[in-house]
Design a protein around this motif. Structure first.
Motif, PDB file in Angstrom:
ATOM      1  N   VAL A   1       0.025 -12.897   1.016  1.00  0.00           N
ATOM      2  CA  VAL A   1      -0.912 -11.805   0.767  1.00  0.00           C
ATOM      3  C   VAL A   1      -0.175 -10.605   0.161  1.00  0.00           C
ATOM      4  CG1 VAL A   1      -2.524 -10.197   1.872  1.00  0.00           C
ATOM      5  CG2 VAL A   1      -2.405 -12.557   2.652  1.00  0.00           C
ATOM      6  N   HIS A   2       1.075 -10.474   0.477  1.00  0.00           N
ATOM      7  CA  HIS A   2       1.860  -9.314   0.042  1.00  0.00           C
ATOM      8  C   HIS A   2       1.746  -9.027  -1.459  1.00  0.00           C
ATOM      9  CE1 HIS A   2       5.016  -6.310   0.027  1.00  0.00           C
ATOM     10  NE2 HIS A   2       5.721  -7.038  -0.820  1.00  0.00           N
ATOM     11  N   PRO A   3       1.923 -10.031  -2.338  1.00  0.00           N
ATOM     12  CA  PRO A   3       1.813  -9.718  -3.772  1.00  0.00           C
ATOM     13  C   PRO A   3       0.445  -9.168  -4.175  1.00  0.00           C
ATOM     14  CG  PRO A   3       2.831 -11.854  -3.456  1.00  0.00           C
ATOM     15  CD  PRO A   3       2.331 -11.416  -2.119  1.00  0.00           C
ATOM     16  N   LEU A   4      -0.592  -9.553  -3.471  1.00  0.00           N
ATOM     17  CA  LEU A   4      -1.928  -9.022  -3.770  1.00  0.00           C
ATOM     18  C   LEU A   4      -2.044  -7.568  -3.355  1.00  0.00           C
ATOM     19  CD1 LEU A   4      -4.052 -12.019  -2.477  1.00  0.00           C
ATOM     20  CD2 LEU A   4      -3.432 -11.518  -4.842  1.00  0.00           C
ATOM     21  N   LEU A   5      -1.474  -7.255  -2.199  1.00  0.00           N
ATOM     22  CA  LEU A   5      -1.631  -5.907  -1.651  1.00  0.00           C
ATOM     23  C   LEU A   5      -0.781  -4.857  -2.351  1.00  0.00           C
ATOM     24  CD1 LEU A   5      -1.898  -6.654   2.171  1.00  0.00           C
ATOM     25  CD2 LEU A   5      -3.738  -6.239   0.524  1.00  0.00           C
ATOM     26  N   ILE A   6       0.277  -5.269  -3.007  1.00  0.00           N
ATOM     27  CA  ILE A   6       1.133  -4.283  -3.688  1.00  0.00           C
ATOM     28  C   ILE A   6       0.474  -3.712  -4.930  1.00  0.00           C
ATOM     29  CG2 ILE A   6       3.270  -5.273  -2.800  1.00  0.00           C
ATOM     30  CD1 ILE A   6       3.692  -6.447  -5.655  1.00  0.00           C
ATOM     31  N   LEU A   7      -0.530  -4.414  -5.441  1.00  0.00           N
ATOM     32  CA  LEU A   7      -1.184  -3.935  -6.661  1.00  0.00           C
ATOM     33  C   LEU A   7      -1.843  -2.576  -6.471  1.00  0.00           C
ATOM     34  CD1 LEU A   7      -2.775  -7.283  -7.855  1.00  0.00           C
ATOM     35  CD2 LEU A   7      -0.701  -6.171  -8.708  1.00  0.00           C
ATOM     36  N   ALA A   8      -2.427  -2.347  -5.305  1.00  0.00           N
ATOM     37  CA  ALA A   8      -3.135  -1.079  -5.077  1.00  0.00           C
ATOM     38  C   ALA A   8      -2.194   0.128  -5.101  1.00  0.00           C
ATOM     39  CB  ALA A   8      -3.934  -1.134  -3.780  1.00  0.00           C
ATOM     40  N   PRO A   9      -1.113   0.147  -4.316  1.00  0.00           N
ATOM     41  CA  PRO A   9      -0.248   1.332  -4.400  1.00  0.00           C
ATOM     42  C   PRO A   9       0.424   1.485  -5.766  1.00  0.00           C
ATOM     43  CG  PRO A   9       0.610  -0.211  -2.752  1.00  0.00           C
ATOM     44  CD  PRO A   9      -0.693  -0.754  -3.242  1.00  0.00           C
ATOM     45  N   ILE A  10       0.891   0.389  -6.344  1.00  0.00           N
ATOM     46  CA  ILE A  10       1.538   0.492  -7.652  1.00  0.00           C
ATOM     47  C   ILE A  10       0.547   1.013  -8.688  1.00  0.00           C
ATOM     48  CG2 ILE A  10       2.556  -0.815  -9.564  1.00  0.00           C
ATOM     49  CD1 ILE A  10       3.847  -2.624  -7.445  1.00  0.00           C
ATOM     50  N   GLY A  11      -0.656   0.473  -8.672  1.00  0.00           N
ATOM     51  CA  GLY A  11      -1.676   0.923  -9.615  1.00  0.00           C
ATOM     52  C   GLY A  11      -2.051   2.377  -9.413  1.00  0.00           C
ATOM     53  N   ALA A  12      -2.210   2.771  -8.154  1.00  0.00           N
ATOM     54  CA  ALA A  12      -2.581   4.159  -7.863  1.00  0.00           C
ATOM     55  C   ALA A  12      -1.476   5.126  -8.290  1.00  0.00           C
ATOM     56  CB  ALA A  12      -2.894   4.319  -6.379  1.00  0.00           C
ATOM     57  N   TYR A  13      -0.224   4.768  -7.990  1.00  0.00           N
ATOM     58  CA  TYR A  13       0.881   5.648  -8.367  1.00  0.00           C
ATOM     59  C   TYR A  13       1.018   5.739  -9.882  1.00  0.00           C
ATOM     60  CZ  TYR A  13       2.312   5.350  -3.448  1.00  0.00           C
ATOM     61  OH  TYR A  13       2.362   5.400  -2.086  1.00  0.00           O
TER      62      TYR A  13
ATOM     63  N   ALA B   1       0.683  -3.188   2.538  1.00  0.00           N
ATOM     64  CA  ALA B   1       1.684  -3.859   1.714  1.00  0.00           C
ATOM     65  C   ALA B   1       3.020  -3.924   2.446  1.00  0.00           C
ATOM     66  CB  ALA B   1       1.830  -3.145   0.371  1.00  0.00           C
ATOM     67  N   VAL B   2       3.368  -2.858   3.142  1.00  0.00           N
ATOM     68  CA  VAL B   2       4.621  -2.818   3.898  1.00  0.00           C
ATOM     69  C   VAL B   2       4.599  -3.855   5.025  1.00  0.00           C
ATOM     70  CG1 VAL B   2       6.023  -1.423   5.474  1.00  0.00           C
ATOM     71  CG2 VAL B   2       5.150  -0.417   3.349  1.00  0.00           C
ATOM     72  N   VAL B   3       3.530  -3.882   5.786  1.00  0.00           N
ATOM     73  CA  VAL B   3       3.443  -4.803   6.927  1.00  0.00           C
ATOM     74  C   VAL B   3       3.541  -6.251   6.461  1.00  0.00           C
ATOM     75  CG1 VAL B   3       1.923  -5.640   8.759  1.00  0.00           C
ATOM     76  CG2 VAL B   3       2.222  -3.190   8.427  1.00  0.00           C
TER      77      VAL B   3
ATOM     78  N   VAL C   1       6.640  -9.032   7.190  1.00  0.00           N
ATOM     79  CA  VAL C   1       6.404 -10.370   7.742  1.00  0.00           C
ATOM     80  C   VAL C   1       6.979 -11.418   6.797  1.00  0.00           C
ATOM     81  CG1 VAL C   1       4.629 -12.048   8.384  1.00  0.00           C
ATOM     82  CG2 VAL C   1       4.451  -9.692   9.172  1.00  0.00           C
ATOM     83  N   GLU C   2       6.810 -11.236   5.490  1.00  0.00           N
ATOM     84  CA  GLU C   2       7.409 -12.163   4.533  1.00  0.00           C
ATOM     85  C   GLU C   2       8.938 -12.140   4.642  1.00  0.00           C
ATOM     86  OE1 GLU C   2       6.149 -14.555   2.516  1.00  0.00           O
ATOM     87  OE2 GLU C   2       4.235 -14.061   3.462  1.00  0.00           O
TER      88      GLU C   2
ATOM     89  N   ALA D   1      13.835  -1.202   0.996  1.00  0.00           N
ATOM     90  CA  ALA D   1      14.420   0.140   0.989  1.00  0.00           C
ATOM     91  C   ALA D   1      13.997   0.918  -0.260  1.00  0.00           C
ATOM     92  CB  ALA D   1      15.941   0.052   1.071  1.00  0.00           C
ATOM     93  N   ALA D   2      14.005   0.256  -1.413  1.00  0.00           N
ATOM     94  CA  ALA D   2      13.577   0.929  -2.651  1.00  0.00           C
ATOM     95  C   ALA D   2      12.125   1.377  -2.544  1.00  0.00           C
ATOM     96  CB  ALA D   2      13.759   0.004  -3.850  1.00  0.00           C
ATOM     97  N   ASN D   3      11.295   0.533  -1.970  1.00  0.00           N
ATOM     98  CA  ASN D   3       9.890   0.894  -1.819  1.00  0.00           C
ATOM     99  C   ASN D   3       9.682   1.964  -0.748  1.00  0.00           C
ATOM    100  OD1 ASN D   3       8.717  -0.672  -3.906  1.00  0.00           O
ATOM    101  ND2 ASN D   3       9.147  -2.474  -2.682  1.00  0.00           N
ATOM    102  N   ALA D   4      10.545   2.004   0.255  1.00  0.00           N
ATOM    103  CA  ALA D   4      10.483   3.093   1.240  1.00  0.00           C
ATOM    104  C   ALA D   4      10.837   4.426   0.574  1.00  0.00           C
ATOM    105  CB  ALA D   4      11.427   2.808   2.415  1.00  0.00           C
TER     106      ALA D   4
END
Length: 183
Positions: A49-61, A91-93, A97-98, A116-119
């Motif tokens: 699920v992680h790759p799907l959820l990262i789209l929202a923050p990356i897109g918003a930023y 996305a972090v959670v 887990v991944e 760490a880069a994403n943090a």
């Protein structure tokens, strides 16, 4: 190529093994083997699920940066940054887990640096949201780019998340890279 050398250098950072092992043990203690872990990993979907959820923050930023720098619309940029910040925790959670499922040291090392880069990116965008200062958005975008590049390396070069368990009722698919080649 410079990026490949950088990725390989991260893969060899053995001093990350201890902190990564500690993080993985903590995550496994919290959710390992549970329905929560299976849901967060995307077992129900057949892939992470992680790759799907990262789209929202990356897109918003990214939209925040375009609104701010291309159109000079600081209010819209502020709103998009807020959306990105709200979309980041899921996305972090799922990413953590991944990370806890990775078994080889190079993948774990890259996974930890990716996290760490994403943090750093999230912290920069939080600073941009609170202070309204553009420099934080620029730094955040640079960190998102680095985190994304590491995530791509983790998935595509190291194969993290590949070979998932089959979806119930779906046809079986050959997962061997040479299994579908003739002869």
């Amino acid at each position: 190529m410079l990026t490949h050398r950088l990725f390989r250098a991260v893969e060899r950072l053995s001093r990350l093994d201890d902190p990564t092992d500690k993080a993985v043990r903590a995550i496994r203690r919290a959710v390992g083997g549970t329905a929560v872990e299976r849901a967060l990993r995307g077992t129900w979907l057949g892939h992470p699920v992680h790759p799907l959820l990262i789209l929202a923050p990356i897109g918003a930023y990214t939209c925040a940066a375009v609104a701010d720098f291309a159109f000079g619309d600081r209010e819209t940029a502020h709103r998009f940054t807020g959306v990105g910040l709200l979309a980041t925790p899921p996305a972090v959670v799922t990413g953590l887990v991944e990370l806890s499922t990775l078994t080889d040291a190079p993948s774990r090392r890259v996974g930890l640096v990716h996290a760490a880069a994403n943090a750093v990116a999230s912290t920069c965008f939080l600073a941009a949201y609170v202070t309204g200062r553009r420099k934080w958005s620029v730094l955040g975008l640079a960190a998102v780019g680095a985190g994304g590049a590491l995530g791509g390396h983790l998935s595509y070069a190291l194969g993290a998340g590949v070979g998932r368990e089959p979806v119930e009722g779906a046809p079986e698919v050959e997962t061997s890279p040479t299994g579908n080649l003739p002869g």
